[in-house]
Design an enzyme around this catalytic site. Sequence first.
Site, PDB file in Angstrom:
ATOM      1  N   ASP A   4      36.855  52.987  89.639  1.00  9.03           N
ATOM      2  CA  ASP A   4      37.184  54.120  88.760  1.00  9.03           C
ATOM      3  C   ASP A   4      36.040  55.133  88.615  1.00  9.03           C
ATOM      4  OD1 ASP A   4      35.901  51.956  87.416  1.00  9.03           O
ATOM      5  OD2 ASP A   4      36.361  52.855  85.486  1.00  9.03           O
TER       6      ASP A   4
ATOM      7  N   GLU B 210      36.575  49.839  85.286  1.00  9.44           N
ATOM      8  CA  GLU B 210      35.349  49.203  84.781  1.00  9.44           C
ATOM      9  C   GLU B 210      34.749  50.003  83.631  1.00  9.44           C
ATOM     10  OE1 GLU B 210      31.475  48.486  83.774  1.00  9.44           O
ATOM     11  OE2 GLU B 210      31.882  50.250  84.973  1.00  9.44           O
ATOM     12  N   GLU B 211      34.846  51.327  83.717  1.00 11.00           N
ATOM     13  CA  GLU B 211      34.222  52.180  82.690  1.00 11.00           C
ATOM     14  C   GLU B 211      34.964  52.093  81.352  1.00 11.00           C
ATOM     15  OE1 GLU B 211      31.428  53.533  83.163  1.00 11.00           O
ATOM     16  OE2 GLU B 211      31.203  54.005  85.294  1.00 11.00           O
TER      17      GLU B 211
ATOM     18  N   ARG C 119      18.511  38.526  90.133  1.00  6.82           N
ATOM     19  CA  ARG C 119      17.864  37.517  89.299  1.00  6.82           C
ATOM     20  C   ARG C 119      18.900  36.485  88.855  1.00  6.82           C
ATOM     21  NH1 ARG C 119      14.949  38.961  85.015  1.00  6.82           N
ATOM     22  NH2 ARG C 119      15.695  37.245  83.756  1.00  6.82           N
TER      23      ARG C 119
ATOM     24  N   HIS D 265      25.947  58.475  85.507  1.00  6.89           N
ATOM     25  CA  HIS D 265      26.726  59.217  84.502  1.00  6.89           C
ATOM     26  C   HIS D 265      26.173  60.625  84.268  1.00  6.89           C
ATOM     27  CE1 HIS D 265      28.728  55.396  82.605  1.00  6.89           C
ATOM     28  NE2 HIS D 265      28.521  55.270  83.897  1.00  6.89           N
TER      29      HIS D 265
HETATM   30 NI    NI Z   1      29.150  51.682  87.096  1.00  6.94          NI
END
Ligand code: NI
Length: 405
Positions: free
Chosen positions: A93, A151-152, A191, A378
């Site tokens: 997205d 996802e956002e 990690r 962003h």
């Molecule tokens: Ni992202």
Amino acid sequence: MVSTFPNPASVDLSRVRLSIRSLQPQLVEWRRRLHQQPELGFQEKLTAELISQKLQAWGIEHQTGIAQTGIVATIKGTRLGTEKVLAIRADMDALPIQELNEVDYRSQHDGLMHACGHDGHTAIALGTAYYLQQHRQDFGGTVKIIFQPAEEGPGGAKPMIEAGVLKNPDVDAIIGLHLWNNLPLGTVGVRSGALMAAAECFNCQILGKGGHGAMPHQTIDAVLVAAQVVNALQSIVARNVNPIDAAVVTVGELHAGTKRNVIADSARMSGTVRYFNPNFKGFFKQRIEQVIAGICQSYGAKYELEYWSLYPPVINDGAIAQLVRSVAEEVIETPIGIVPECQTMGAEDMSFFLEAVPGCYFFLGSANAAKDLAYPHHHPRFDFDEIALPIGVEIFVRSVEKFLK
Ligand code: NI
């Protein structure tokens, strides 16, 4: 220098690399096409169409329309020796941002932009699917490639899991990456343990009693109460959280009042909470409410609080993180390029997949200041170095070959 015959392993590695590097023009083409047609969460129609078209053309079995716009592709290796299943996750997205880049592949959807690199994630996952389909003899078991919507926000991972994408065949482990402009091209942030934070949110309305600015004794000043609340909320991290644990309480909005000589009858604030340690689940909700209730009570005010959890923390499994790390070292050819100190208080719904099965999410360095490709995620000028695309494919492919040996 003494010349030596290359050992068979390195010959094989360079064959894989050359073959993946030759995909670069296609990876760039897919990424740029996706970049031109950004779509918001659960509206990734053109994006899903493009993915499905490619998978179809390559003869890859896949299911569309999962959690609205999600897709899962399944590729079975032909090598004997394992029945395991590895999933690879990519989000698709874009964001409601007006792009300011002047590139010829700039967004053609007004007010929308791939400003986080999910166009790159989708291209990398497509490249991985293409390569694996051509090289099924190099691995056993099954690879599932999950193209995830939203996802956002509001989050596509959870509904995809609920729709059964980790079942039938059952996924043993999952990996995923985020192109990362906080790291330079040629590095990988990986990690074990916590990589990204849990995100929780709250809205709070303080209800006082309005009146004349010159007659405060007749009122309950919502501005004063709200100010005390904002201050006191900061004491939670400072005085209730073990200093070894990292956490943040941010009040991002505070609205009250209409005029300088009017005491406000209400104030509205909203904020976000971040932490790594999963043991904090439920703690901030309880503590924030206690603080607000106590202050309101002492001033005679009332309150309404809404509190909800957005995403849990992204926690990597030790063994899978080690596998990805060893692969990344081979791919970028220098251990100096591995950055374990890459934790961020940003949040990601990859965390739901990692709660369900062991896995590893990692950052793929994609900034290149020399090419002016270092704007933060962003940002309306966000873009990344596309040389990262085949590096991402190579890490995925080699992780598959290693996990499904
Ligand atoms: Ni992202």
